[in-house]
Design an enzyme around this catalytic site. Structure first.
Site, PDB file in Angstrom:
ATOM      1  CD  GLU A  40      -5.969  -3.431  -3.944  1.00 18.42           C
ATOM      2  OE1 GLU A  40      -6.893  -2.611  -3.781  1.00 18.42           O
ATOM      3  OE2 GLU A  40      -4.737  -3.018  -3.957  1.00 18.42           O
ATOM      4  CD  GLU A  75      -1.992   0.708  -2.515  1.00 15.19           C
ATOM      5  OE1 GLU A  75      -2.159  -0.478  -3.098  1.00 15.19           O
ATOM      6  OE2 GLU A  75      -3.390   1.097  -2.300  1.00 15.19           O
TER       7      GLU A  75
END
Length: 179
Positions: A146, A47
């Site tokens: 998120e 990520e």
């Protein structure tokens, strides 16, 4: 699937001065990790996290950098975890980035920019458009939420019910016609 962290530039160190060494170490570590994960039939996810707001010292910052590293590692069980919040902050151009990096994507995360809240909160991103783009690309994976919710879980997911209803779907994403 497991998020494989990239590490941080050491305190007091110039990023450019250590970039080559950090990349070499990261690539070696990823090859080792990918081999271990393959024994368990697992996917490792890289990520990119923006270094403008979230973590100035995080090593992996853009999908371009992640794609280049994934190519150098060359393991099919390593994929890109594309967090649209970070991608927008670092590069924008989300449609093009989703299309370009789609073959590498193993997971997608969302949050509105700049506040990192629900997709229906005020901000830069047009999530109904993004979700339609993901559908047109035949994305079948999960979309991780998120973000910092407004309230409790149900309130924080209220945007999803509204989105489903706008698409003629009921709770859970099932078609009203199918019922």
């Amino acid at each position: 699937r497991i998020h494989v962290m990239a590490g941080r530039v050491p305190l007091g160190t110039d990023r450019a001065a250590v970039a080559g060494e950090m990349e070499t170490t990261f690539i070696e570590n990823l090859k080792y990790t990918a081999d271990l994960l393959s024994q368990e039939d697992m996917i490792g996810l890289l990520e990119p996290i923006n270094n403008r707001i979230t973590d100035p010292r995080y090593y992996l910052n853009t999908p371009h950098q992640a794609a280049a590293i994934l190519e150098k590692v060359g393991r099919p069980n390593l994929k890109l975890q594309l967090d649209l919040f970070h991608c927008q902050i670092m590069d924008g151009n989300l449609s093009r980035n989703l299309e370009t990096y789609f073959p590498l994507i193993g997971h997608i995360q969302i949050a509105q920019v700049p506040g990192r809240h629900e997709p229906d909160s005020p901000g830069e991103l047009n999530f109904p458009y993004i979700f339609e783009l993901l559908e047109s690309l035949s994305y079948t994976g999960y979309v991780g939420c998120e973000y910092a919710p407004k309230g409790d879980t149900l309130e924080g997911l209220g945007w999803l019910r509204s989105y489903w209803e706008s698409r003629g779907l009921q709770h859970g994403g099932t078609s009203k016609a199918a019922k």
